[in-house]
Design a protein around this motif. Structure first.
Motif, PDB file in Angstrom:
ATOM      1  N   TYR A  51      52.764  42.509  19.995  1.00  0.00           N
ATOM      2  CA  TYR A  51      51.998  43.727  20.286  1.00  0.00           C
ATOM      3  C   TYR A  51      51.558  43.732  21.754  1.00  0.00           C
ATOM      4  CZ  TYR A  51      48.162  47.061  20.263  1.00  0.00           C
ATOM      5  OH  TYR A  51      47.320  48.096  20.559  1.00  0.00           O
ATOM      6  N   SER A  52      51.036  42.611  22.227  1.00  0.00           N
ATOM      7  CA  SER A  52      50.576  42.512  23.623  1.00  0.00           C
ATOM      8  C   SER A  52      51.718  42.750  24.602  1.00  0.00           C
ATOM      9  CB  SER A  52      49.964  41.138  23.906  1.00  0.00           C
ATOM     10  OG  SER A  52      48.792  40.962  23.183  1.00  0.00           O
ATOM     11  N   ASP A  53      52.840  42.076  24.368  1.00  0.00           N
ATOM     12  CA  ASP A  53      53.984  42.208  25.274  1.00  0.00           C
ATOM     13  C   ASP A  53      54.460  43.650  25.369  1.00  0.00           C
ATOM     14  OD1 ASP A  53      53.825  39.464  25.583  1.00  0.00           O
ATOM     15  OD2 ASP A  53      55.557  39.040  24.285  1.00  0.00           O
ATOM     16  N   VAL A  54      54.593  44.299  24.214  1.00  0.00           N
ATOM     17  CA  VAL A  54      55.079  45.679  24.198  1.00  0.00           C
ATOM     18  C   VAL A  54      54.044  46.614  24.803  1.00  0.00           C
ATOM     19  CG1 VAL A  54      55.727  47.605  22.694  1.00  0.00           C
ATOM     20  CG2 VAL A  54      56.635  45.315  22.273  1.00  0.00           C
ATOM     21  N   PHE A  55      52.795  46.463  24.415  1.00  0.00           N
ATOM     22  CA  PHE A  55      51.744  47.354  24.905  1.00  0.00           C
ATOM     23  C   PHE A  55      51.602  47.253  26.420  1.00  0.00           C
ATOM     24  CE2 PHE A  55      47.456  48.786  25.801  1.00  0.00           C
ATOM     25  CZ  PHE A  55      47.351  49.910  25.014  1.00  0.00           C
ATOM     26  N   ILE A  56      51.548  46.045  26.945  1.00  0.00           N
ATOM     27  CA  ILE A  56      51.341  45.865  28.381  1.00  0.00           C
ATOM     28  C   ILE A  56      52.541  46.355  29.182  1.00  0.00           C
ATOM     29  CG2 ILE A  56      51.120  44.101  30.183  1.00  0.00           C
ATOM     30  CD1 ILE A  56      49.152  42.653  28.304  1.00  0.00           C
ATOM     31  N   THR A  70      48.298  51.193  30.739  1.00  0.00           N
ATOM     32  CA  THR A  70      48.199  49.829  31.265  1.00  0.00           C
ATOM     33  C   THR A  70      48.751  49.716  32.678  1.00  0.00           C
ATOM     34  OG1 THR A  70      50.294  49.166  30.274  1.00  0.00           O
ATOM     35  CG2 THR A  70      48.300  48.765  28.988  1.00  0.00           C
ATOM     36  N   HIS A  71      49.639  50.628  33.042  1.00  0.00           N
ATOM     37  CA  HIS A  71      50.148  50.602  34.414  1.00  0.00           C
ATOM     38  C   HIS A  71      49.042  50.955  35.413  1.00  0.00           C
ATOM     39  CE1 HIS A  71      54.249  49.885  33.181  1.00  0.00           C
ATOM     40  NE2 HIS A  71      54.113  50.838  32.277  1.00  0.00           N
TER      41      HIS A  71
END
Length: 82
Positions: A38-43, A49-50
Protein backbone atom coordinates in the motif's frame (compact mmCIF):
# COMPACT_ATOMS: atom_id res chain seq x y z
CA UNK A 1 -4.62 -0.76 -15.21
CA UNK A 2 -7.31 -1.35 -17.83
CA UNK A 3 -5.95 -4.82 -18.58
CA UNK A 4 -6.05 -5.60 -14.86
CA UNK A 5 -9.63 -4.33 -14.54
CA UNK A 6 -10.69 -6.36 -17.56
CA UNK A 7 -9.15 -9.53 -16.14
CA UNK A 8 -10.82 -9.04 -12.77
CA UNK A 9 -14.11 -8.11 -14.40
CA UNK A 10 -14.10 -11.33 -16.41
CA UNK A 11 -13.10 -13.47 -13.45
CA UNK A 12 -15.72 -15.45 -11.58
CA UNK A 13 -15.74 -18.42 -9.23
CA UNK A 14 -15.25 -20.83 -12.15
CA UNK A 15 -12.45 -18.98 -13.96
CA UNK A 16 -8.96 -19.24 -12.54
CA UNK A 17 -6.98 -16.05 -12.03
CA UNK A 18 -3.80 -15.53 -14.05
CA UNK A 19 -0.66 -16.56 -12.17
CA UNK A 20 0.39 -12.92 -12.01
CA UNK A 21 -2.53 -11.90 -9.78
CA UNK A 22 -2.65 -12.76 -6.10
CA UNK A 23 -5.62 -12.14 -3.85
CA UNK A 24 -4.82 -12.53 -0.18
CA UNK A 25 -7.29 -12.03 2.64
CA UNK A 26 -5.94 -9.44 5.02
CA UNK A 27 -4.75 -11.05 8.21
CA UNK A 28 -2.31 -10.38 10.99
CA UNK A 29 0.07 -12.72 9.16
CA UNK A 30 0.17 -10.52 6.04
CA UNK A 31 -0.59 -7.04 7.33
CA UNK A 32 3.02 -5.79 7.21
CA UNK A 33 3.52 -6.95 3.62
CA UNK A 34 0.15 -5.46 2.66
CA UNK A 35 1.06 -2.18 4.35
CA UNK A 36 4.36 -2.09 2.47
CA UNK A 37 2.56 -2.69 -0.82
CA UNK A 38 0.00 0.00 0.00
CA UNK A 39 2.79 2.44 0.93
CA UNK A 40 4.80 1.77 -2.22
CA UNK A 41 1.81 2.23 -4.51
CA UNK A 42 0.39 5.23 -2.66
CA UNK A 43 3.69 7.12 -2.49
CA UNK A 44 4.58 6.46 -6.12
CA UNK A 45 1.13 6.95 -7.69
CA UNK A 46 -1.01 9.26 -5.55
CA UNK A 47 -0.87 12.81 -7.01
CA UNK A 48 -1.08 14.46 -3.57
CA UNK A 49 2.10 12.72 -2.43
CA UNK A 50 4.02 14.38 -5.24
CA UNK A 51 3.24 17.73 -3.64
CA UNK A 52 3.90 16.71 -0.03
CA UNK A 53 6.52 13.96 -0.48
CA UNK A 54 5.86 12.01 2.74
CA UNK A 55 8.78 10.21 4.31
CA UNK A 56 8.27 6.49 3.54
CA UNK A 57 9.72 5.45 6.91
CA UNK A 58 7.03 7.49 8.68
CA UNK A 59 4.22 6.76 6.23
CA UNK A 60 4.60 2.98 6.69
CA UNK A 61 3.50 3.28 10.33
CA UNK A 62 0.22 4.87 9.28
CA UNK A 63 -0.19 2.33 6.48
CA UNK A 64 0.15 -0.49 9.01
CA UNK A 65 -2.54 1.07 11.21
CA UNK A 66 -4.79 1.49 8.17
CA UNK A 67 -4.32 -2.08 6.95
CA UNK A 68 -4.84 -3.52 10.45
CA UNK A 69 -8.10 -1.56 10.68
CA UNK A 70 -9.31 -3.35 7.52
CA UNK A 71 -8.69 -6.89 8.80
CA UNK A 72 -11.92 -7.16 10.87
CA UNK A 73 -13.88 -6.07 7.77
CA UNK A 74 -12.76 -9.25 5.91
CA UNK A 75 -11.23 -7.30 3.03
CA UNK A 76 -8.52 -8.51 0.67
CA UNK A 77 -5.54 -7.01 -1.11
CA UNK A 78 -5.07 -7.71 -4.78
CA UNK A 79 -1.48 -7.69 -5.99
CA UNK A 80 -0.10 -7.89 -9.49
CA UNK A 81 3.08 -9.96 -9.42
CA UNK A 82 4.56 -9.38 -12.88
Amino acid sequence: MTVFQNQIGKTNSITLLPDTIQIRPLSTEYYKAAAQLYSDVFISDEPTTHLHAPDPSIFIRYAEIYVRSLIPKNLSFIAWTA
